[in-house]
Structures are given as structure tokens and as C-alpha cells.
Design an enzyme around this catalytic site. Structure first.
Site, PDB file in Angstrom:
ATOM      1  N   MET A  30       0.854  -1.199   0.000  1.00  0.00           N
ATOM      2  CA  MET A  30       0.000   0.000   0.000  1.00  0.00           C
ATOM      3  C   MET A  30       0.886   1.245   0.000  1.00  0.00           C
ATOM      4  O   MET A  30       0.433   2.343   0.357  1.00  0.00           O
ATOM      5  CB  MET A  30      -0.935  -0.006   1.199  1.00  0.00           C
ATOM      6  N   GLY A  31       2.155   1.084  -0.412  1.00  0.00           N
ATOM      7  CA  GLY A  31       3.047   2.235  -0.511  1.00  0.00           C
ATOM      8  C   GLY A  31       3.531   2.728   0.840  1.00  0.00           C
ATOM      9  O   GLY A  31       3.466   2.000   1.832  1.00  0.00           O
ATOM     10  N   LEU A  33       6.621   3.187   1.461  1.00  0.00           N
ATOM     11  CA  LEU A  33       7.557   2.067   1.599  1.00  0.00           C
ATOM     12  C   LEU A  33       8.612   2.300   2.676  1.00  0.00           C
ATOM     13  O   LEU A  33       9.090   3.413   2.868  1.00  0.00           O
ATOM     14  CB  LEU A  33       8.257   1.816   0.252  1.00  0.00           C
ATOM     15  N   HIS A  34       8.952   1.211   3.367  1.00  0.00           N
ATOM     16  CA  HIS A  34      10.018   1.246   4.372  1.00  0.00           C
ATOM     17  C   HIS A  34      10.904   0.016   4.165  1.00  0.00           C
ATOM     18  O   HIS A  34      10.631  -0.808   3.272  1.00  0.00           O
ATOM     19  CB  HIS A  34       9.430   1.303   5.782  1.00  0.00           C
ATOM     20  N   GLU A  35      11.915  -0.132   4.999  1.00  0.00           N
ATOM     21  CA  GLU A  35      12.867  -1.237   4.850  1.00  0.00           C
ATOM     22  C   GLU A  35      12.197  -2.618   4.860  1.00  0.00           C
ATOM     23  O   GLU A  35      12.703  -3.554   4.257  1.00  0.00           O
ATOM     24  CB  GLU A  35      13.920  -1.175   5.972  1.00  0.00           C
ATOM     25  N   HIS A  37       9.309  -3.442   3.520  1.00  0.00           N
ATOM     26  CA  HIS A  37       8.873  -3.712   2.148  1.00  0.00           C
ATOM     27  C   HIS A  37      10.072  -4.076   1.269  1.00  0.00           C
ATOM     28  O   HIS A  37      10.015  -5.012   0.480  1.00  0.00           O
ATOM     29  CB  HIS A  37       8.206  -2.470   1.537  1.00  0.00           C
ATOM     30  N   GLN A  61     -10.431  -2.351   2.018  1.00  0.00           N
ATOM     31  CA  GLN A  61     -10.009  -3.109   3.206  1.00  0.00           C
ATOM     32  C   GLN A  61      -9.986  -2.263   4.479  1.00  0.00           C
ATOM     33  O   GLN A  61      -9.604  -2.745   5.536  1.00  0.00           O
ATOM     34  CB  GLN A  61      -8.658  -3.785   2.968  1.00  0.00           C
ATOM     35  N   GLY A 148       4.537 -10.370   4.059  1.00  0.00           N
ATOM     36  CA  GLY A 148       5.223 -10.283   5.346  1.00  0.00           C
ATOM     37  C   GLY A 148       4.421 -10.927   6.466  1.00  0.00           C
ATOM     38  O   GLY A 148       3.189 -10.865   6.479  1.00  0.00           O
ATOM     39  N   LYS A 150       4.335  -9.891   9.387  1.00  0.00           N
ATOM     40  CA  LYS A 150       3.802  -8.888  10.301  1.00  0.00           C
ATOM     41  C   LYS A 150       2.274  -8.965  10.241  1.00  0.00           C
ATOM     42  O   LYS A 150       1.601  -8.801  11.241  1.00  0.00           O
ATOM     43  CB  LYS A 150       4.275  -7.501   9.904  1.00  0.00           C
TER      44      LYS A 150
HETATM   45  P1  AMP Z   1       1.424  -2.920   3.432  1.00  0.00           P
HETATM   46  O1  AMP Z   1       2.027  -1.915   2.521  1.00  0.00           O
HETATM   47  O2  AMP Z   1       1.415  -2.513   4.871  1.00  0.00           O
HETATM   48  O3  AMP Z   1       0.112  -3.463   2.943  1.00  0.00           O
HETATM   49  O4  AMP Z   1       2.411  -4.164   3.404  1.00  0.00           O
HETATM   50  C1  AMP Z   1       2.788  -4.785   2.198  1.00  0.00           C
HETATM   51  C2  AMP Z   1       3.500  -6.067   2.535  1.00  0.00           C
HETATM   52  O5  AMP Z   1       4.648  -5.771   3.330  1.00  0.00           O
HETATM   53  C3  AMP Z   1       2.629  -7.027   3.376  1.00  0.00           C
HETATM   54  O6  AMP Z   1       2.863  -8.349   2.930  1.00  0.00           O
HETATM   55  C4  AMP Z   1       3.143  -6.807   4.781  1.00  0.00           C
HETATM   56  O7  AMP Z   1       2.957  -7.926   5.611  1.00  0.00           O
HETATM   57  C5  AMP Z   1       4.611  -6.556   4.515  1.00  0.00           C
HETATM   58  N1  AMP Z   1       5.235  -5.838   5.625  1.00  0.00           N
HETATM   59  C6  AMP Z   1       4.887  -4.629   6.129  1.00  0.00           C
HETATM   60  N2  AMP Z   1       5.672  -4.316   7.196  1.00  0.00           N
HETATM   61  C7  AMP Z   1       6.513  -5.370   7.371  1.00  0.00           C
HETATM   62  C8  AMP Z   1       7.551  -5.668   8.303  1.00  0.00           C
HETATM   63  N3  AMP Z   1       7.875  -4.851   9.287  1.00  0.00           N
HETATM   64  N4  AMP Z   1       8.214  -6.838   8.159  1.00  0.00           N
HETATM   65  C9  AMP Z   1       7.882  -7.719   7.169  1.00  0.00           C
HETATM   66  N5  AMP Z   1       6.917  -7.497   6.263  1.00  0.00           N
HETATM   67  C10 AMP Z   1       6.235  -6.342   6.363  1.00  0.00           C
END
Ligand code: AMP
Length: 288
Positions: A30-31, A33-35, A37, A61, A148, A150
Site C-alpha cells: 500500500m506504498g 515504503l520502508h525497509e 517492504h 479493506q 510479510g 507482520k
Molecule cells: P502494506 O504496505 O502494509 O500493505 O504491506 C505490504 C506487505 O509488506 C505485506 O505483505 C506486509 O505484511 C509486509 N510488511 C509490512 N511491514 C513489514 C515488516 N515490518 N516486516 C515484514 N513485512 C512487512
């Protein structure tokens, strides 16, 4: 690096790549972005020829409209990060590309693992997740997708969906990426003040405490939950939404720690909803 907005163009390119024998790796995000991702991107790159990353804040969602509106967005920074990681294609559709107004919604049958935990706290959340991930899979047509842990329950839900539909997509789970102090990386952390970030460290600290008791042989679930709760409540700025210890496969409640268990919780800090979890592996239990 190609940046694609149109779903039909993305689909066409994916079909061409498949015909050319390329293995497509995919990381939906969902953008903001951090480490965390970026670590998923590297995993996908190790197992594929072409990496497609999607940037899409999926409106369906979010059960809370203001949460959707306040969700951090940074497309320019995201594209820079993708470029730096050698992403081949960034798919950043607008909502109408994913949800064309004249298209009928396919009925969604959620697997049982979608019902407890986040399924209870955030009604409709997993309907939105399953809906968007299946649409993205149909457009990007990946051989492999990385998610992830998480979002542990999300991974289990998608795993069940892919099994149920017999899709030939390998799902690769990636462990939780944390700051050196232990805070699970999350786009939502960007909404916390410095004080909020310091407070949030209580989450990983409490998981560590429960884990360490477990390793010493504690198997009483109520006791472990109580320890988690007490540890979290030391920080008065944290509001607990849910704490659970459940079977790691079925996500159903358990009375005994005989099989791997998921410890997970959701809390609010400064009005921001944060989640974290860990797995207790029964093979680690030492008999007293
Ligand atoms: P999001 O952008 O939050 O929807 O996350 C995109 C993908 O990155 C999902 O599969 C998350 O589970 C994964 N993700 C987000 N934060 C973390 C993290 N700290 N460690 C591992 N995977 C992550």
C-alpha cells in the site's frame, strides 16, 4: 523501471513476459515504503526474473474511512525507493483500474482463518484484502508472491485462498523486519510522534517477555496473556484493542500449548492502530 497505471496494460505486459518464459515475482503493497517492504522485494528478486511491485492503498479493506484518508502516502519517495532496489515494474493503479464501475463483484467466500482476530476487530477487512489480492493476482499473473508475517493472519488467509482456487502461485512468507530497538516496521509508524515511537517499543518488549517465559516452560495461556497485558499497560498511552494466543495454523483459540501458537495483538497509540506478533514453537518448550 516501468511505471504502469492501467490494469489492461499491466496484464498485457505480464502475458508477454510469461510467453517469453520469464518468472514473475510480485510484492503487493500500500506504498509509504520502508525497509520491511524492501526486504520483501529482495526476497522476490532472489526467486524470479522480473519483479513487479504494486502501490495501491486499497479503499475496500479499511473499515474506518478516516483511517483510509489518513493512511500515509508518498508516491514520489516510493518510486525512488523502487528504482534504488532495481524493481522492474511498478504498478500503481487508481481505484477505478482495480474496481471498474461496470464490473460485477465476484462473491467472496472467506476461509475460516479470516474470521477470528482481525476478522472480528475490523469487520469487512479481509473481504477487502481477498478482493484486492485476487484482482491484483489476475492482472499481474505472478509465479511467486511475497507477503510479510507482520500481517500473519493476512498471509494465512491468502494461503487458503490460493489453495482453494488452485492457483499456481508460490507464496513466500517473510519474517517481521524491525528497527534495532525492536519496533516492527510499519507505514503507520510515520503517523507517530517521537514520544509515540518510544511508547510503541512496549509491543516488542512484551512479546519478548512472553516468549522468554514460554522458553522457561510456562504453558498456561491465561498466565502468558496476563503477562502481555500487564507489560503493555505499563505504558498508559497504549490502548489495547485485542490480545490473543491461538493455534498458529487454524487461528482458533487453544487451551494448551501443544502445537505452534501465534501470539498477536493490536493496540492504539496516539490514535494509530498498530499490530505485532510472534510464534511460539512447541519444539522450543522445555519440560519443567
Ligand atoms: P502494506 O504496505 O502494509 O500493505 O504491506 C505490504 C506487505 O509488506 C505485506 O505483505 C506486509 O505484511 C509486509 N510488511 C509490512 N511491514 C513489514 C515488516 N515490518 N516486516 C515484514 N513485512 C512487512
Amino acid at each position: 523501471m516501468k511505471v504502469i497505471v492501467s490494469a489492461s496494460e499491466m496484464k498485457k505486459i505480464s502475458e508477454e513476459m510469461r510467453r517469453a518464459g520469464k518468472r514473475i515475482g510480485f510484492v503487493p503493497t500500500m506504498g509509504a515504503l520502508h525497509e520491511g517492504h524492501l526486504a520483501l522485494f529482495r526476497d522476490a528478486q532472489r526467486h524470479s526474473d522480473i519483479l513487479v511491485v504494486s502501490l495501491f492503498v486499497n479503499p475496500t479493506q479499511f473499515n474506518d474511512k478516516s483511517d483510509y484518508e489518513k493512511y500515509p502516502r508518498d508516491e514520489k519517495g516510493d518510486l525512488k525507493k523502487c528504482q534504488g532496489e532495481g524493481v522492474d515494474i511498478v504498478f500503481c493503479p487508481t481505484p477505478v483500474e482495480i474496481y471498474p464501475p461496470n464490473e460485477k463483484n465476484e462473491p467472496i467466500l472467506l476461509p475460516p482463518v479470516a474470521l477470528p482476530l482481525e476478522g472480528l476487530s475490523r469487520p469487512g477487512h479481509f473481504d477487502g484484502v481477498v478482493n484486492v489480492v485476487s484482482r491484483l493476482f489476475k492482472i499481474v499473473q505472478p509465479h511467486l508472491a511475497v507477503f510479510g508475517l507482520k500481517d500473519y493472519q493476512q498471509f494465512r488467509v491468502i494461503q487458503e485462498m490460493v489453495r482453494e482456487k488452485n492457483w499456481e502461485i508460490t507464496l513466500l512468507p517473510h519474517p517481521i523486519e524491525r528497527t534495532p530497538e525492536g519496533l516492527a516496521l510499519s507505514s503507520r509508524n510515520a503517523r507517530l510522534s517521537r514520544q509515540g515511537l518510544a511508547t510503541a517499543l512496549v509491543l516488542s518488549r512484551s512479546l519478548k517477555k512472553a516468549e522468554s517465559l514460554f522458553l522457561k516452560g510456562e504453558r498456561n495461556i491465561q498466565k502468558l496473556k496476563q503477562v502481555l497485558e500487564e507489560e503493555i499497560q505499563r505504558e498508559s498511552a497504549v490502548k489495547i484493542d485485542s490480545i490473543a494466543i491461538v493455534d498458529a495454523e487454524t487461528l482458533q483459540g487453544i487451551n494448551e500449548l501443544k502445537r505452534p501458537a501465534l501470539v498477536s495483538f493490536a493496540v492504539f497509540i496516539e490514535g494509530v492502530r498498530l499490530i505485532d506478533n510472534c510464534i511460539l514453537k512447541t519444539s522450543q518448550v522445555r519440560n519443567p
